[in-house]
Design a protein around this motif. Structure first.
Motif, short mmCIF file in Angstrom:
data_model
loop_
_atom_site.label_atom_id
_atom_site.label_comp_id
_atom_site.label_asym_id
_atom_site.label_seq_id
_atom_site.Cartn_x
_atom_site.Cartn_y
_atom_site.Cartn_z
N LEU A 1 51.81 57.22 83.37
CA LEU A 1 51.90 58.09 82.20
C LEU A 1 51.02 59.33 82.34
N VAL A 2 49.88 59.21 82.99
CA VAL A 2 49.00 60.37 83.18
C VAL A 2 49.68 61.42 84.06
N LEU A 3 50.52 60.98 84.98
CA LEU A 3 51.19 61.90 85.89
C LEU A 3 52.45 62.54 85.30
N ARG A 4 52.76 62.28 84.05
CA ARG A 4 53.92 62.89 83.40
C ARG A 4 53.62 64.35 83.08
N ALA A 5 54.64 65.12 82.73
CA ALA A 5 54.48 66.56 82.49
C ALA A 5 54.30 66.90 81.02
N ARG A 6 54.27 65.94 80.16
CA ARG A 6 54.10 66.19 78.72
C ARG A 6 52.74 65.68 78.27
N THR A 7 52.25 66.21 77.16
CA THR A 7 50.89 65.86 76.73
C THR A 7 50.82 64.48 76.08
N PHE A 8 51.81 64.09 75.30
CA PHE A 8 51.73 62.80 74.61
C PHE A 8 51.69 61.62 75.58
N PRO A 9 52.54 61.58 76.62
CA PRO A 9 52.39 60.49 77.60
C PRO A 9 51.05 60.51 78.33
N VAL A 10 50.49 61.69 78.53
CA VAL A 10 49.18 61.77 79.18
C VAL A 10 48.12 61.12 78.31
N VAL A 11 48.17 61.38 77.02
CA VAL A 11 47.20 60.77 76.09
C VAL A 11 47.39 59.25 76.06
N LEU A 12 48.64 58.78 76.02
CA LEU A 12 48.89 57.34 76.05
C LEU A 12 48.43 56.72 77.37
N GLY A 13 48.62 57.42 78.47
CA GLY A 13 48.17 56.92 79.77
C GLY A 13 46.65 56.79 79.83
N LEU A 14 45.95 57.78 79.29
CA LEU A 14 44.48 57.69 79.25
C LEU A 14 44.04 56.51 78.39
N ALA A 15 44.74 56.27 77.29
CA ALA A 15 44.40 55.13 76.44
C ALA A 15 44.64 53.81 77.17
N LEU A 16 45.75 53.72 77.92
CA LEU A 16 46.02 52.49 78.66
C LEU A 16 44.99 52.24 79.76
N ILE A 17 44.59 53.30 80.45
CA ILE A 17 43.55 53.15 81.47
C ILE A 17 42.24 52.71 80.82
N THR A 18 41.94 53.24 79.65
CA THR A 18 40.74 52.84 78.93
C THR A 18 40.78 51.36 78.55
N TYR A 19 41.94 50.90 78.07
CA TYR A 19 42.08 49.49 77.73
C TYR A 19 41.93 48.60 78.96
N ALA A 20 42.47 49.05 80.08
CA ALA A 20 42.35 48.28 81.31
C ALA A 20 40.89 48.17 81.74
N VAL A 21 40.16 49.26 81.64
CA VAL A 21 38.73 49.23 82.00
C VAL A 21 37.96 48.32 81.04
N ASN A 22 38.30 48.36 79.75
CA ASN A 22 37.62 47.49 78.79
C ASN A 22 37.87 46.02 79.08
N VAL A 23 39.10 45.66 79.39
CA VAL A 23 39.40 44.26 79.73
C VAL A 23 38.69 43.86 81.01
#
Length: 117
Positions: free
Chosen positions: A19-41
């Motif tokens: 999602l971070v590698l997508r060309a739109r801003t909303f998927p980038v924000v969702l991708g950063l959130a998913l990476i954050t959740y993965a790091v938290n787990v």
């Protein structure tokens, strides 16, 4: 159990990078959130999962749960919430100024690739 948690962390990280590698801003924000959740787990499981054990050492307890990973994850959640808010505001501002939500601010309709010099 370890395989399930490791698979979940890997899946969240992979989906977040996609999602971070997508060309739109909303998927980038969702991708950063998913990476954050993965790091938290990942941080939470590094302290080993302890069931029915107290967080504070006492004389009559057989063992204790390590409170450090819990504190690290709590701090990471607060920081990631603040950074997500900052990224959302920056993306909104870029959209309002550029009239597009592409992360590179190139106009997709004109065929212009933007100023690459």
């Amino acid at each position: 159990m370890e395989f399930l948690v490791a698979s979940a962390v890997g899946l969240m990280t992979g989906a977040g990078v996609y999602l971070v590698l997508r060309a739109r801003t909303f998927p980038v924000v969702l991708g950063l959130a998913l990476i954050t959740y993965a790091v938290n787990v990942f941080l939470f499981t590094m302290g080993r999962l302890a069931v029915n054990l107290p967080a504070v050492i006492s004389d009559d307890a057989a063992g204790y749960a390590d409170p450090l990973p819990q504190a690290l994850v709590l701090t990471a959640i607060v920081i990631s919430f603040g950074m997500t808010a900052v990224v959302v505001v920056m993306a909104l501002r870029a959209y309002l100024e550029g009239d597009t939500d592409h992360v590179d601010l190139a106009d997709p309709d004109s065929g212009d690739e933007g100023d690459r010099s």
